[in-house]
Motif scaffolding. Structure first.
Motif, PDB file in Angstrom:
ATOM      1  N   PHE A 139      22.522  56.805  15.883  1.00 42.69           N
ATOM      2  CA  PHE A 139      22.420  56.162  17.191  1.00 42.69           C
ATOM      3  C   PHE A 139      21.009  56.334  17.755  1.00 42.69           C
ATOM      4  O   PHE A 139      20.440  57.431  17.723  1.00 42.69           O
ATOM      5  N   GLU A 143      21.905  53.083  22.165  1.00 41.84           N
ATOM      6  CA  GLU A 143      23.296  53.440  21.927  1.00 41.84           C
ATOM      7  C   GLU A 143      23.707  54.669  22.751  1.00 41.84           C
ATOM      8  O   GLU A 143      24.814  54.717  23.308  1.00 41.84           O
ATOM      9  N   TYR A 146      24.140  53.656  26.316  1.00 44.52           N
ATOM     10  CA  TYR A 146      25.410  52.956  26.494  1.00 44.52           C
ATOM     11  C   TYR A 146      26.572  53.952  26.561  1.00 44.52           C
ATOM     12  O   TYR A 146      27.465  53.840  27.412  1.00 44.52           O
TER      13      TYR A 146
END
Length: 422
Positions: A139, A143, A146
């Motif tokens: 990630f 990511e 998020y």
């Protein structure tokens, strides 16, 4: 140190809101940290498993005859010779017998997953090194941002939920307490205004409000009866007393002998004492705070001597000596009839308890004490047993915020003390 965070119900709602918000933030922060840690841990474990699968592929291909550098896929390369391993990995893997983890070097822009092990070909031990560009499948910042936003949304949901629960809890449990307290402060003594309660409050508060209104109505009815008693009793008791005093004066105008004069004197003293008792007792049932209305005055030695003279008839019959010691005069708000009632009751009880000897009375600016030489409180440890009049004394002292005590005298008898100030 006592914990006072939830002691005040008026600010309890705000404090609970702060408390629940801090709890939600703490839970959210812990959830965020655990989530990120678990995410990174799972990435590392997935990378390790991927590298172990690539290890098996590399061993198979090396045993089939391939040598040097093998490109397993777009991310992973395998080496069976330390000389082919690029720097700075070469110096690192030479010192390892077995290694499987993510590593990073200052000279490289990214982290790599490295496997160090060996395999056997015809009984010969051959080193095996696998290097994978693990950053390409892990990630990134977007990511992680998020994932963090998801955690923040969960925190906000928790805070919103706590706020809704707290609002409902406040309406049903906390606000009613504040409403009752506000009504007590504003019109607690006005019996014409009943206590009210919001329809959203819990049922127990409605029951409490109804009970408070009922009790206040009962107390109001009792006060009304006491006021009526004070009015009617004052008239009914004073009328025959006036007749007795008038008749005594008429009798004293005629020719009387010495015996009759003594009886008339006793009647006058008894009438005066009865009038004092009536004034004092009726003041107990009147719905007023006369100790706040009466001005402060000095209780003089002359007034005390007069009270002693009016209440020492039985002492003369018993040949008891009454000694008065005055150091200073106290300041009181009680009227002369009240002081006569107080000290007269104490003195008559002391005379009744003493068969022989003397009674000593001391007066200072802080207290008045009466010492008798009776049997003490051994058989009757309660002050109630030393005379019913002392109950009236105790009530009067409480009315004027004085302290009344009745204790044993170390030299025998009792000590009755009225403390005016600390």
């Amino acid at each position: 140190m006592r914990f006072r965070f939830f002691r005040n119900s008026q600010t309890l709602t705000g404090r609970l809101a702060t408390f629940f918000t801090l709890v939600a933030l703490a839970i959210g922060l812990m959830t965020f940290v655990i989530f990120i840690f678990a995410l990174q841990w799972s990435e590392d474990r997935a990378g390790e498993r991927m590298l172990l699968v690539d290890r098996d592929e590399a061993i198979h291909r090396f045993t089939e005859g391939e040598t040097g550098v093998i490109k397993i896929d777009l991310l992973t390369k395998a080496y069976n010779n330390y000389a082919n391993v690029p720097q700075p990995f070469r110096d690192f893997v030479k010192t390892k017998e077995y290694f499987l983890d993510e590593v990073g070097f200052d000279s490289l822009p990214a982290d790599y997953m490295v496997y160090v092990g060996h395999y056997y070909v015809d009984g010969k031990k051959t080193p095996l090194v696998l290097i994978a560009q693990i950053d390409r499948i892990e990630f990134g910042f977007k990511e992680l941002a998020y994932a963090a936003s998801i955690v923040l949304v969960i925190i906000l949901c928790f805070i919103t939920l706590f706020g809704i629960v707290l609002s409902r809890l406040s309406q049903r449990l906390i606000s009613p307490l504040n409403d009752i307290n506000l009504q007590l402060e504003q019109h607690g003594t006005d019996v014409e205004i009943p206590f009210t309660m919001s329809s959203e409050a819990a049922e127990e508060f409605h029951t409490l409000t109804d009970k408070m209104n009922g009790y206040r109505e009962e107390v109001h009815a009792l006060l009304k009866r006491e006021q009526a008693f004070a009015r009617y009793a004052s008239h009914e008791l004073r009328t025959p007393l006036t007749v007795v005093k008038g008749s005594t004066k008429l009798l004293s105008r005629g020719e009387i002998n010495e015996f009759q004069q003594r009886q008339i004197t006793r009647l006058n003293d008894a009438s005066m004492q009865m009038e004092t008792m009536i004034d004092t007792l009726l003041s107990l049932v009147r719905y007023e705070k006369s100790e706040d209305l009466a001005p402060e005055r000095e209780f003089s030695q002359h007034e005390l001597e007069k009270i002693i003279e009016q209440n020492s008839v039985q002492a003369l019959e018993k040949n008891l000596q009454i000694n008065l010691e005055t150091e200073s005069n106290p300041s009181v708000r009680a009227t002369p009839p009240v002081m006569n009632m107080l000290i007269g009751n104490i003195l008559r009880n002391a005379i009744a308890a003493t068969e022989q000897g003397q009674i000593r009375i001391t007066q200072t600016s802080q207290h008045i004490s009466v010492y008798d030489q009776g049997h003490g409180l051994t058989s009757t440890p309660s002050k109630d047993g030393h005379g019913l009049g002392l109950l009236i004394v105790d009530d009067l002292c409480r009315r004027y915020q004085w302290q009344f005590s009745l204790t044993n005298n170390p030299d025998g008898g009792c000590i009755a003390k009225i403390q005016f100030s600390d």
